[in-house]
Scaffold this active site. Structure first.
Site, mmCIF file in Angstrom:
data_model
loop_
_atom_site.group_PDB
_atom_site.id
_atom_site.type_symbol
_atom_site.label_atom_id
_atom_site.label_comp_id
_atom_site.label_asym_id
_atom_site.label_seq_id
_atom_site.Cartn_x
_atom_site.Cartn_y
_atom_site.Cartn_z
ATOM 1 N N ARG A 58 -2.130 2.134 -12.864
ATOM 2 C CA ARG A 58 -1.039 1.651 -11.999
ATOM 3 C C ARG A 58 -1.480 0.327 -11.395
ATOM 4 N NH1 ARG A 58 0.383 0.507 -7.249
ATOM 5 N NH2 ARG A 58 -1.698 0.977 -6.472
ATOM 6 N N LYS A 62 -11.766 -7.319 -7.667
ATOM 7 C CA LYS A 62 -11.898 -6.637 -6.382
ATOM 8 C C LYS A 62 -13.300 -6.827 -5.825
ATOM 9 C CE LYS A 62 -9.074 -4.130 -3.882
ATOM 10 N NZ LYS A 62 -7.636 -4.312 -3.724
ATOM 11 N N GLU A 109 -9.828 2.319 -7.882
ATOM 12 C CA GLU A 109 -8.831 1.258 -7.764
ATOM 13 C C GLU A 109 -7.818 1.350 -8.898
ATOM 14 O OE1 GLU A 109 -7.099 -2.119 -5.918
ATOM 15 O OE2 GLU A 109 -8.759 -0.862 -5.248
ATOM 16 N N ASP A 110 -6.548 1.346 -8.532
ATOM 17 C CA ASP A 110 -5.448 1.278 -9.500
ATOM 18 C C ASP A 110 -5.492 2.378 -10.559
ATOM 19 O OD1 ASP A 110 -4.087 -0.781 -8.297
ATOM 20 O OD2 ASP A 110 -5.150 -2.343 -9.365
ATOM 21 N N ASP A 139 -9.003 1.814 -2.150
ATOM 22 C CA ASP A 139 -8.362 0.725 -1.405
ATOM 23 C C ASP A 139 -6.844 0.783 -1.511
ATOM 24 O OD1 ASP A 139 -8.382 -1.797 0.098
ATOM 25 O OD2 ASP A 139 -7.632 -2.641 -1.777
ATOM 26 N N ASP A 140 -6.321 1.212 -2.672
ATOM 27 C CA ASP A 140 -4.869 1.319 -2.820
ATOM 28 C C ASP A 140 -4.285 2.241 -1.762
ATOM 29 O OD1 ASP A 140 -4.757 -0.222 -5.255
ATOM 30 O OD2 ASP A 140 -5.627 1.507 -6.262
ATOM 31 N N TYR A 167 -7.631 -13.127 -7.532
ATOM 32 C CA TYR A 167 -7.034 -11.802 -7.385
ATOM 33 C C TYR A 167 -5.519 -11.954 -7.299
ATOM 34 C CZ TYR A 167 -7.254 -6.820 -6.778
ATOM 35 O OH TYR A 167 -7.113 -5.475 -6.992
ATOM 36 N N ASN A 222 4.405 -6.047 -3.763
ATOM 37 C CA ASN A 222 4.064 -7.317 -4.389
ATOM 38 C C ASN A 222 4.031 -7.125 -5.898
ATOM 39 O OD1 ASN A 222 1.264 -6.578 -5.236
ATOM 40 N ND2 ASN A 222 0.866 -6.563 -3.041
#
Length: 539
Positions: free
Chosen positions: A148, A166, A237-238, A260-261, A95, A400
């Protein structure tokens, strides 16, 4: 001439049942594998040893990632045995940060499909397409549009590795059984013209549809997912920030969903804040918090902090008053006309300024949280301006990968004479300042979402809300002992991540049972009950 049915070969090509050289002599005979494998019958431990040797010969982390995903395609048990032998070592490979490189080169390193791939062209047939998946007992779907990704922006189908990785962490870190996990890339098109022009790009070469069309498409997907896989939890996610916030709000009261983001990032941030404030002997409700970055991550963290402050006695309005935000256009002040509804509640009656330092001096925060993806945004003057408001400033540059971090731990410690309580979105090496060595904390979501997943997997709650994520944050913070805190650590050590995750999961499960939200009977020993449902890689 007749061809014999390839029973043995089919067994070796099925990653769920394949044992490779670990098939016994009797199994080789009964399954038609004789002559298809070398003579040696090996243990799983021996196979792991060989894999570690292969990995050691790879020139870089991306090549290790590609090798491990190939292993997962061949032998799932061995893959997880390797990952679970040392999660702290392998999480950065399967990951973040390595997966960013895997995403950037996905069309060029693509080997074979993993999970499912839905497109907007399947409108009206999503339930039919989802039914192509062979397993109906799916407990989690992780679905991404690639809109994203890790500060990389919209990379469309190149984001396909994200839901795969993930869910692999659900298992590697918290032993959630992998047979109940389904990664999906939902291809709605991409705004990335460079990718659309790449001849090796694996996705649709279209622009994304309108928000209304996306909502209609995801409405159908959610209905179809719950029809084909009853009781499934959908992990978004994303997705693009505005889509992520809107879709979570749209479904959280109707389906079992998480993001989760937004929620995981918020929870792990609150975990770090909780530990930092335990060190300071202060309450969250007494802090003033400035965010650098006002996108989906910042809004999600802020919203959950508001919820946490309310548990300490503040009203929602009073809690929001203790949070300010700064973005590329400056401080979110009440006179700005470019703010979304979710941003407006944090706008302040302060003078307009485009300087982060001036914003800090005006608002006087005790904590500074960076989700800006702007390298070096936390300058010495900015950090010292925060330190002027408190003896132990909380400095969290969470962006990050590393080249997007707002500051380094060495800078934060040096600029505050070692008084900063620091956590970053990536793991920095130990830092020595004024003769004292610090181990900077990493606010990595893997402390939270795998444990949260295990709790949801076991308790099968009716719905998910922020209070459950706050319980996860508290469960993580309580595992940071005094020796770790003395080294500057705000999160548990990664040396035994499985036990850490199970302990956090038990805290979440207990919270779910206490509120009467579980759809299963409460066990006498929640931790032991959770552990009995975990996955162990074995033949």
């Amino acid at each position: 001439m007749t061809t014999k049915s390839p029973t043995g070969v089919a067994t070796l090509e099925n990653p769920i049942v394949n044992k490779g050289t670990a098939f016994t002599a009797d199994e080789r005979k009964s399954l038609g594998l004789e002559g298809l494998l070398p003579a040696a019958v090996e243990t799983l431990d021996t196979q792991v040893e060989r894999v570690l040797g292969h990995l050691g010969a790879k020139p870089d982390a991306l090549e290790q990632y590609i090798y491990l995903q190939g292993l997962c395609d061949r032998n799932e048990t061995l893959f997880y045995a390797v990952l679970m032998s040392d999660p702290a070592r392998f999480v950065p490979i399967v990951y973040d940060p390595t997966i960013a490189d895997a995403c950037l080169t996905y069309g060029h390193v693509y080997r074979r499909p993993q999970g499912m791939y839905l497109t907007k062209q399947m409108t009206g047939r999503l339930a039919e397409v989802l039914a192509h998946w062979p397993n109906r007992d799916i407990r989690f779907i992780c679905v991404s549009s690639g809109g994203r990704i890790l500060g990389l922006g919209d990379i469309g189908a190149n984001g396909a590795p994200i839901p795969i990785g993930k869910l692999q962490l659900y298992t590697a870190c918290a032993a959630v059984p992998p047979d109940g996990l389904l990664p999906i890339h939902f291809d709605i098109g991409t705004t990335n013209a460079k990718l659309r022009a790449d001849p090796l790009y694996t996705g649709l070469r279209d622009e994304p549809p309108t928000e209304n069309d996306i909502d209609a498409l995801v409405d159908e997907f959610m209905e179809a997912a719950n029809e084909v896989f009853p009781g499934v939890c959908v992990h978004f996610e994303d997705w693009k920030g505005t889509d992520a916030i809107r879709l979570l709000a749209r479904y959280k009261d109707k389906y079992l969903v998480l993001n989760d983001d937004i929620q995981g990032t918020a929870s792990v941030t609150i975990a770090g804040l909780t530990t930092a404030l335990q060190i300071k002997g202060e309450k969250l409700a007494d802090q003033k918090i400035m965010f650098a970055g006002a996108g989906s991550a910042g809004i999600g963290i802020a919203n959950m902090i508001v919820e946490a402050m309310q548990t300490e006695g503040l009203s929602a309005d009073d809690a929001r008053a203790r949070i300010a935000m700064y973005d590329v256009n400056g401080l979110l002040d009440a006179k700005r006309d470019d703010l979304s509804a979710s941003q407006k509640v944090y706008a302040k009656d302060l003078p307009a300024t485009k300087s982060l330092e001036d914003s800090v001096k005006a608002f006087k925060p005790t904590a500074l949280i960076g989700v800006s993806t702007t390298h070096g945004l936390f300058t010495e003057d900015v950090v010292k301006a925060v330190a002027a408001n408190t003896d132990r400033p909380i400095i969290f540059p969470l962006s990050n990968p590393t080249d997007k971090a707002e500051c380094t731990p060495e800078q934060a410690y040096a600029w505050t004479d070692g008084k900063a309580l620091f956590a970053a979105g990536v793991q920095f090496p130990d830092v020595t300042v004024n003769g004292k060595t610090y181990h900077p904390g990493q606010a990595n979501n893997f402390y939270i979402f795998p444990a949260f997943g295990l709790a949801i997997y076991a308790t099968k709650p009716k719905r998910i809300d922020d209070r459950m994520w706050i319980a996860a944050a508290q469960g993580s913070a309580d595992q940071v002992d005094q020796a770790a805190r003395d080294k500057g650590m705000l999160f548990p050590p990664q040396s035994d991540i499985l036990e850490t995750e199970i302990t956090t999961a038990a805290r979440v499960a207990e919270h779910i049972f206490d509120r009467g939200l579980a759809t299963v009977d409460r066990p006498d020993d929640i931790r032991a009950w959770l552990k009995s449902q975990t996955y162990t890689p074995s033949y």
